[in-house]
Design an enzyme around this catalytic site. Sequence first.
Site, mmCIF file in Angstrom:
data_model
loop_
_atom_site.group_PDB
_atom_site.id
_atom_site.type_symbol
_atom_site.label_atom_id
_atom_site.label_comp_id
_atom_site.label_asym_id
_atom_site.label_seq_id
_atom_site.Cartn_x
_atom_site.Cartn_y
_atom_site.Cartn_z
ATOM 1 N N GLU A 76 0.817 -1.222 0.000
ATOM 2 C CA GLU A 76 0.000 0.000 0.000
ATOM 3 C C GLU A 76 0.847 1.266 0.000
ATOM 4 O OE1 GLU A 76 -3.175 0.477 2.898
ATOM 5 O OE2 GLU A 76 -3.708 2.324 1.847
ATOM 6 N N ASP A 92 -0.540 -4.942 3.140
ATOM 7 C CA ASP A 92 -1.021 -3.712 3.772
ATOM 8 C C ASP A 92 -0.381 -3.674 5.152
ATOM 9 O OD1 ASP A 92 -2.302 -1.500 4.673
ATOM 10 O OD2 ASP A 92 -4.258 -2.055 3.862
ATOM 11 N N ILE A 94 -0.410 -1.512 7.657
ATOM 12 C CA ILE A 94 -1.431 -1.266 8.692
ATOM 13 C C ILE A 94 -2.731 -0.979 7.957
ATOM 14 C CG2 ILE A 94 -2.195 0.081 10.687
ATOM 15 C CD1 ILE A 94 0.647 0.917 11.199
ATOM 16 N N ASP A 95 -3.656 -1.913 7.979
ATOM 17 C CA ASP A 95 -4.977 -1.636 7.429
ATOM 18 C C ASP A 95 -5.821 -1.130 8.594
ATOM 19 O OD1 ASP A 95 -6.875 -1.618 5.268
ATOM 20 O OD2 ASP A 95 -7.936 -3.128 6.423
ATOM 21 N N THR A 97 -5.405 2.543 9.273
ATOM 22 C CA THR A 97 -4.433 3.540 9.761
ATOM 23 C C THR A 97 -5.109 4.629 10.599
ATOM 24 O OG1 THR A 97 -3.002 3.112 7.880
ATOM 25 C CG2 THR A 97 -2.662 5.192 9.027
ATOM 26 N N ASP A 219 -5.769 -4.394 0.541
ATOM 27 C CA ASP A 219 -6.728 -4.363 1.669
ATOM 28 C C ASP A 219 -7.347 -5.745 1.884
ATOM 29 O OD1 ASP A 219 -6.696 -1.496 2.005
ATOM 30 O OD2 ASP A 219 -8.118 -1.296 0.352
HETATM 31 C C1 IPD Z 1 -8.774 1.559 4.572
HETATM 32 C C2 IPD Z 1 -9.561 0.644 5.495
HETATM 33 C C3 IPD Z 1 -11.018 1.057 5.521
HETATM 34 C C4 IPD Z 1 -11.625 1.035 4.140
HETATM 35 C C5 IPD Z 1 -10.819 1.882 3.179
HETATM 36 C C6 IPD Z 1 -9.350 1.466 3.192
HETATM 37 P P1 IPD Z 1 -6.246 2.043 5.285
HETATM 38 O O1 IPD Z 1 -7.410 1.186 4.520
HETATM 39 O O2 IPD Z 1 -9.466 -0.692 5.069
HETATM 40 O O3 IPD Z 1 -11.802 0.190 6.325
HETATM 41 O O4 IPD Z 1 -12.941 1.512 4.244
HETATM 42 O O5 IPD Z 1 -11.358 1.677 1.886
HETATM 43 O O6 IPD Z 1 -8.619 2.313 2.337
HETATM 44 O O7 IPD Z 1 -6.192 3.384 4.608
HETATM 45 O O8 IPD Z 1 -6.627 2.154 6.702
HETATM 46 O O9 IPD Z 1 -5.019 1.202 5.060
HETATM 47 CA CA CA Z 2 -5.622 -0.447 3.620
#
Ligand code: IPD
Ligand code: CA
Length: 271
Positions: A76, A92, A94-95, A97, A219
């Site tokens: 990512e 990813d 940290i999913d 963030t 993700d």
């Molecule tokens: C996000 C998270 C969030 C989702 C967003 C993603 P991130 O990733 O997974 O739940 O709704 O579409 O972009 O930015 O926290 O790595």
């Molecule tokens: Ca993510």
Amino acid sequence: MPDATTDAEPAALLALATELAIEAGALVAERTAGRAATVDTKSSATDLVTAVDRDVEALITARLRAARPQDAIVGEEGTAHEGASGVRWLIDPIDGTTNFVYGYPAYAVSIGAERDGEALAGVVLDIAHTDLYTAARGLGAACNGLSIAVSDREDLASALIGTGFGYVAEVRRRQGAVLAHVLPRVRDVRRSGSAALDLCWLARGRVDGYYEDGVQAWDTAAGELLVREAGGRVGRLAGVTERGYLVASAPGIFDAFHALITEAEAGAGER
Ligand code: IPD
Ligand code: CA
């Protein structure tokens, strides 16, 4: 003897992904105190990235490059390595963030491995709860080593549904319109802030379904395999958008759920 640097057996890839996720999770946990100190923005003012995201991605990438130099890697935070083995890692660091920055306990390391587009192994580490989700193609899905399964829900009206939203205002307006159609037709809706965890929680029956417009491969690569290996179904909304549009659920509601999201999208007007 298989060559450990090119072996594409799901169990071998899972073992490596698990090792990396545990090491990455330890780094995230160690750096938690400094999470708010170094926050930048990406696609919009609400799309956050921290030094921890970048350092964790660098750590996982370095370990992968050492262990399997011929594999491709996409992350990512910008990692993009080509490979010759046919195996591709989707990371990813940290999913969730935003949750990480706020200390809201829903953020995870997500590592998926695929070969020629077919998911082979996936690991998601829920750092705040120290829950390790693992799946390998044909070998089932587990949380902390114990087998997990999706719910046996058959009635969409009584289904608990997870979803998520993008970071761009225009996309969010449309997602709000879709949500307004879905909400009165299901038990309730949850928004955790981590797509990887939404899928893990679906895989263990904490929600019955999950949909989101605009998810990226990093993700959901690991989480999609978890859902499938836990007996769930995963699909996409065809022809609606070039962005990834995921619809996943327990098998008993999938057809009705997919139809509901399709109908909600059609009613949300022109893109
Ligand atoms: C996000 C998270 C969030 C989702 C967003 C993603 P991130 O990733 O997974 O739940 O709704 O579409 O972009 O930015 O926290 O790595
Ligand atoms: Ca993510």
